[in-house]
Design an enzyme around this catalytic site. Structure first.
Site, PDB file in Angstrom:
ATOM      1  N   HIS A 285       3.903   1.188   2.121  1.00  0.00           N
ATOM      2  CA  HIS A 285       5.432   0.589   1.849  1.00  0.00           C
ATOM      3  C   HIS A 285       5.920   1.323   0.418  1.00  0.00           C
ATOM      4  O   HIS A 285       6.997   1.475   0.024  1.00  0.00           O
ATOM      5  CB  HIS A 285       4.797  -0.693   0.797  1.00  0.00           C
ATOM      6  CG  HIS A 285       4.331  -1.818   2.074  1.00  0.00           C
ATOM      7  ND1 HIS A 285       2.836  -2.237   1.861  1.00  0.00           N
ATOM      8  CD2 HIS A 285       4.859  -2.459   2.988  1.00  0.00           C
ATOM      9  CE1 HIS A 285       2.755  -2.979   3.001  1.00  0.00           C
ATOM     10  NE2 HIS A 285       3.954  -3.295   3.647  1.00  0.00           N
TER      11      HIS A 285
ATOM     12  N   HIS B  73       0.972  -1.085  -0.053  1.00  0.00           N
ATOM     13  CA  HIS B  73       0.030   0.129  -0.067  1.00  0.00           C
ATOM     14  C   HIS B  73       0.922   1.247   0.070  1.00  0.00           C
ATOM     15  O   HIS B  73       2.151   1.254  -0.195  1.00  0.00           O
ATOM     16  CB  HIS B  73      -0.911  -0.022   1.097  1.00  0.00           C
ATOM     17  CG  HIS B  73      -0.278  -0.101   2.556  1.00  0.00           C
ATOM     18  ND1 HIS B  73       0.734   0.652   2.990  1.00  0.00           N
ATOM     19  CD2 HIS B  73      -0.205  -1.242   3.257  1.00  0.00           C
ATOM     20  CE1 HIS B  73       1.180   0.394   4.257  1.00  0.00           C
ATOM     21  NE2 HIS B  73       0.542  -1.195   4.462  1.00  0.00           N
TER      22      HIS B  73
END
Ligand code: PAF
Length: 283
Positions: A37, A34
């Site tokens: 990250h 997501h």
């Protein structure tokens, strides 16, 4: 994009980069990527010559009753995002490569793993430290990127890296939030719309605490009580205010503190936190 499934070819690629004088930035993940990250991968690509992403849902950091089997696995979407943000190599080992029959070696980081998530998930940090040590040995990075959302995890990895003389710089990146304040997490995918709404009380409670801290409140219990009052409608696991590196409770806010919360919203366990540094002249 290079994709490796075992340690030897991964390490050979990294050694070739090092031999060519290149620095390696590394983002270890369990996939289901997501925007949180993404911020780690972007920093790894920007601050190093090459960047590596690992995707591995690590069984040793889950207890038998936890969500290992259910944990989202989205390798195709993850690889596409990695390519877009400039990742040069993905390390996606299989369980058989990481923990072959006869596997017997674990890394235990003492003391700072006792409270917060270590208190409620006693198996967790042993699994994390072990797998991260193995990933570091395969990827051989110069810098590794972790999110502040797992602030205790970042502190544990810093401690392990120092204690074992690994010579890797640990970079902790700020929490990435949804526009309404919810901290990004792969586990947000489990939430129903109603649970998603209820989950906002974690970040709202922490925002109230930040206001109190900024206004000069230094009593940990007053701050914890404020967060507890805000977190109704969820099943609180812990609310703790600790020294951000030693992860021990304080009788007064001083230095850099971590205010961390964990709660179950329906079946989903969520964590969130803020860090606050008291001004030097308060010492
Ligand atoms: O934060 C995570 O995603 C995991 O705990 C990590 C660091 C990749 C180890 O499995």
């Amino acid at each position: 994009m290079n994709v490796f499934h075992t340690a030897d070819p991964m390490r050979a690629w990294s050694e070739a980069q090092r031999a060519a004088g290149k620095t390696i930035g590394f983002t270890p993940t369990m996939g289901a990527l997501h925007a949180g990250h993404e911020s780690l991968m972007r920093a790894a690509a920007a601050q190093n010559d090459v960047s590596v992403l690992s995707i591995y849902v690590n069984p040793t950091q889950f207890a038998p009753h936890e969500d290992f089997n259910q944990y989202p696995r989205t390798l195709d979407a993850d690889s596409a995002l990695a390519a877009r943000v400039g990742v040069n190599a993905i390390y996606a080992p299989a369980d058989a490569a990481m923990y072959p029959p006869g596997y017997a070696t674990y890394v235990d980081v003492e003391r700072i793993t006792q409270r917060l998530c270590g208190g409620s998930r006693p198996h967790f940090f042993r699994g994390v430290a072990t797998v991260v040590a193995k990933l570091f040995n395969a990827v051989r990075p110069h810098r590794a990127y972790f999110g502040q959302k797992d602030a205790q995890q970042a502190a544990v990895i810093r401690r392990m890296t120092r204690d074992l003389d690994l010579g890797i710089e640990i970079v902790e990146m700020p929490i990435v939030r949804e526009p309404d304040g919810l901290a990004m997490s792969s586990r947000n995918k489990y939430l129903s719309p109603g649970e998603r709404q209820r989950a906002l009380c974690l970040s709202r409670g922490l925002a109230l605490a930040r206001d109190l801290l900024n206004a000069g409140e230094r009593d940990p219990q007053t701050i914890i009580d404020t967060v507890r009052n805000a977190m109704n409608g969820v099943d609180i696991d812990y609310i703790e205010l600790v020294d951000a590196e030693a992860i021990v409770p304080l009788d007064r806010v001083r230095g850099t503190v971590l205010l961390a919360v964990a709660a179950r919203v329906g079946e989903t366990r969520l964590i969130d936190n803020i860090k606050f540094t008291a001004p030097d002249d308060e010492e």
